[in-house]
Design an enzyme around this catalytic site. Sequence first.
Site, PDB file in Angstrom:
ATOM      1  N   LYS A  52       1.419  -1.064  -0.073  1.00 31.62           N
ATOM      2  CA  LYS A  52      -0.104   0.052   0.124  1.00 31.62           C
ATOM      3  C   LYS A  52       1.153   0.895  -0.096  1.00 31.62           C
ATOM      4  CE  LYS A  52      -4.110   2.461   1.046  1.00 31.62           C
ATOM      5  NZ  LYS A  52      -4.682   3.318   0.018  1.00 31.62           N
TER       6      LYS A  52
ATOM      7  N   CYS B 107      -3.857   8.784  -7.175  1.00 28.24           N
ATOM      8  CA  CYS B 107      -4.882   8.956  -6.103  1.00 28.24           C
ATOM      9  C   CYS B 107      -5.737   9.444  -5.940  1.00 28.24           C
ATOM     10  CB  CYS B 107      -3.872   8.985  -4.927  1.00 28.24           C
ATOM     11  SG  CYS B 107      -5.547   8.335  -3.790  1.00 28.24           S
TER      12      CYS B 107
ATOM     13  N   ILE C  21      -3.949   1.020 -15.001  1.00 25.14           N
ATOM     14  CA  ILE C  21      -5.173   2.167 -14.605  1.00 25.14           C
ATOM     15  C   ILE C  21      -4.838   1.976 -12.962  1.00 25.14           C
ATOM     16  CG2 ILE C  21      -5.683   2.476 -16.713  1.00 25.14           C
ATOM     17  CD1 ILE C  21      -8.675   1.906 -15.359  1.00 25.14           C
TER      18      ILE C  21
ATOM     19  N   THR D 147      -7.444   3.558 -10.188  1.00 26.09           N
ATOM     20  CA  THR D 147      -9.128   4.032 -10.747  1.00 26.09           C
ATOM     21  C   THR D 147      -9.384   5.217 -11.154  1.00 26.09           C
ATOM     22  OG1 THR D 147      -8.531   5.259  -8.069  1.00 26.09           O
ATOM     23  CG2 THR D 147      -9.620   2.781  -8.182  1.00 26.09           C
TER      24      THR D 147
END
Length: 307
Positions: A45, A130, A190, A192
């Site tokens: 993450k 992000c 990709i 999001t």
Amino acid sequence: MIDFCGIRLEHEVINGSGTFDAIAAQRAFGDELLERFPFSAFVSKTVTLEPRQGNPPPRLWELGAGMINSIGLPNKGLRGYLAEDLPKLRELPVPLFVNVMGSAAEDVARLVAAFGARDEVAALELNVSCPNVKTGLLMGADPGETAALLDAVRPQTAKPIIVKLTPNCASPAAVAAAAEAHGADAVSLINTLRGMAMHPRRPAEPWLGGGTGGVSGPAVRAVALAQVREVRERVRIPIVGMGGVQSGRHARDLLDAGADLVAVGTESFRDPYAGGRIAAELGRIDANSGVFSGASDEARPPIAQRR
Ligand code: RRO
């Protein structure tokens, strides 16, 4: 065995950053999951310099064909990650790719220098995409900003640098070309797609605490295919393709569109072993003819139910 930026991997299937928590998975499912680790590399993450709480709840909205997340990058920060997570992740049976993000190029450079110096880390992924924090999108939406970021970051490590591209910009391929020209070893895409859900009972209010979020899952698969193809036409460096992959066939499609590796994301929330199933299915599809041989094990119960 395949070679990805000089790193040897067992197969083409890895996880999308933030969609599989290897430490929590070991707690929940025991050593079996780690012994039969679903991915050929583990992508962490996103880590930032300082700890972050993330966005206010609710953070998820389920769609007919996927979900919208507004997680907002909660993490322990560089110091916490080095002290608490890295010692556990070094036990994984696969190479570790650490995903990092900062609101300024200097922050990202510090993160890359710190992780690049660690033997446990095989590669760095730069999250410039992000959708859930305002600063994250800017660097990855503009080729010039991405080039400037690479200029700051590239001298910090000799390890492979993967740039995670956003679909929420005019030309992901132009950003990919800038990343390649300024020293990126690979690109991944990709992330999001920016989306929104309205509150079911409060008119004019969004459901997600962050207002908007990122759409993932089968709903974005066709977008991913088109963007991977477009990026492949512009760059020569390896591509990690992802977006709505649920089966070996979907993985094969992304490879055929130009990806070198495929990442599984949203599907791992339904079944943490999905990546292993998808890799096995992919191995039974002939790359030249596209013909699938052998039985599908899609009917096999997910690992959580087998215990
Ligand atoms: O944490 C998030 O909200 C998040 C991140 Br960092 C990202 O890169 N993509 C996404 O959909 N959510």
